[in-house]
Design an enzyme around this catalytic site. Structure first.
Site, PDB file in Angstrom:
ATOM      1  N   HIS A 111       0.866  -1.083   0.098  1.00 18.88           N
ATOM      2  CA  HIS A 111       0.183  -0.020  -0.106  1.00 18.88           C
ATOM      3  C   HIS A 111       0.957   1.343  -0.086  1.00 18.88           C
ATOM      4  O   HIS A 111       0.397   2.478  -0.153  1.00 18.88           O
ATOM      5  CB  HIS A 111      -0.851   0.045   1.133  1.00 18.88           C
ATOM      6  N   SER A 142     -16.101   2.536   1.519  1.00 26.17           N
ATOM      7  CA  SER A 142     -15.683   1.230   1.598  1.00 26.17           C
ATOM      8  C   SER A 142     -14.716   1.081   2.988  1.00 26.17           C
ATOM      9  O   SER A 142     -14.762   0.382   3.724  1.00 26.17           O
ATOM     10  CB  SER A 142     -15.106   0.612   0.397  1.00 26.17           C
ATOM     11  N   TYR A 200     -10.619   0.329 -10.891  1.00 25.65           N
ATOM     12  CA  TYR A 200     -11.572  -0.552 -10.417  1.00 25.65           C
ATOM     13  C   TYR A 200     -12.762  -0.827 -11.411  1.00 25.65           C
ATOM     14  O   TYR A 200     -13.415  -1.863 -11.954  1.00 25.65           O
ATOM     15  CB  TYR A 200     -12.088  -0.388  -9.126  1.00 25.65           C
TER      16      TYR A 200
END
Ligand code: A3P
Length: 306
Positions: A111, A142, A200
């Protein structure tokens, strides 16, 4: 207490990191991690589709080794098949050794923002890096839902309003989100052979095309026979939200690699849709976040959400 609270993040070289990453993991990676030419890295901000892409890349790379009935993804969570470099490492020799003995090609994820990766990783021209990003509104919601599950017990849950304010100020795990995305975006433009930049939303819209591109990029292109024989579709089905989220392992087990806190596999599967953030955010919040993102991305040639 253990857990990941946004309020506990520390600011380090322009990014908000957990104290553990900033103080231990990062140093360890920068000083000791040696990439191999065959390594395949996945970089992402949390909640952008990391779990899905881990499953997909793992399935692409290993597609001739396993059949439908004995596939590792059926009995191990995507995060155990494709470990995180930055939470896996403990700053001790055990993690170093474990990484050294992984067979090639190693699949490792991070990350960390591009600027905090060790030079050995960014300078090496052979190893491949795939980056995924997502509409910030969906990422924010999210992440808010996910992090409230992982908050230290002594802290009250963060309200959406609080999470929104912090996110807009750039305060989120590995944030500011836009700077994380921009770092990889610019590098992918300069070095498209090495960095593949994905969204995404594109993966949801046209998974067949994206997975073919992924295969080519990581050096495992699909042959014409495979393509016409339904191999790509098989991988998509194996890695679909419906399939993965209903597997026993992803309903019950705990992440193995996570050494500081307990994380349940099931928390990585919530809804898996595009635009769900809009069901939580007010119209005012949506407009404000859209405006921030447009301003931050101005002139970059990149669009996110909206
Ligand atoms: P939502 O909370 O919007 O449902 P990450 O893996 O980076 O932590 O991201 C988690 C997000 O990806 C969650 O989004 C999760 O539901 C979604 N996700 C997980 N597996 C997926 C899959 N196989 N296909 C599509 N989305 C998936």
């Amino acid at each position: 207490g253990k857990g990941w609270a946004t309020e506990h993040l520390v600011h380090y070289q322009g990014f908000w990191l957990t104290p553990r990453t900033a103080l231990k993991g990062l140093m360890w990676i920068q000083d000791h991690f040696n990439p191999r030419a065959t390594d395949i890295f996945l970089a992402s901000s949390p909640k952008t589709g990391t779990t899905w892409l881990k499953a997909l890349i793992f399935a692409i790379v290993n597609r001739t080794r396993y059949g439908i009935s004995d596939h590792p993804l059926l009995t191990a969570g995507p995060h155990d098949c494709f470990p995180f470099l930055d939470t896996y490492v403990d700053g001790n020799n055990r993690s170093l050794h474990e990484l050294d003995v992984l067979p090639s090609p190693r699949l490792l994820s991070t990350h960390l923002p591009l600027g905090l990766l060790p030079n050995s990783m960014t300078d090496d021209q052979s190893c491949r890096l795939v980056y995924i990003c997502r509409d910030p509104k969906d990422v924010l919601v999210s992440k808010w839902l996910f992090l409230n599950k992982l908050r230290p017990r002594q802290l009250p849950p963060l309200s959406l309003e609080e999470a929104f304010e912090l996110f807009c100020q750039g305060v989120s795990h590995y944030g500011p989100y836009w700077n994380h995305v921009l770092g990889y975006w610019k590098a992918s433009l300069e070095n498209p052979e090495k960095i593949l930049f994905l969204k995404y939303e594109d993966l949801k819209k046209d998974p067949f095309v994206v997975v073919k591109r992924l295969g080519e990029f990581i050096g495992h292109p699909f042959s014409l026979e495979e393509e016409s024989g339904g191999v790509v579709e098989g991988i998509l089905k194996l890695c679909s939200f419906e399939n993965l989220s209903n597997l026993e392992v992803n309903k019950t087990s705990v992440l193995k690699y996570s050494r500081d806190i307990r994380v349940d596999n099931r928390d990585f599967f919530r809804k898996g849709e595009v635009g769900d953030g809009n069901n939580y955010l007010t119209e005012e919040m949506i407009q404000r976040l859209n405006a921030i993102i447009s301003e931050k991305l101005l002139g970059s040639g990149l669009e996110l959400g909206n």
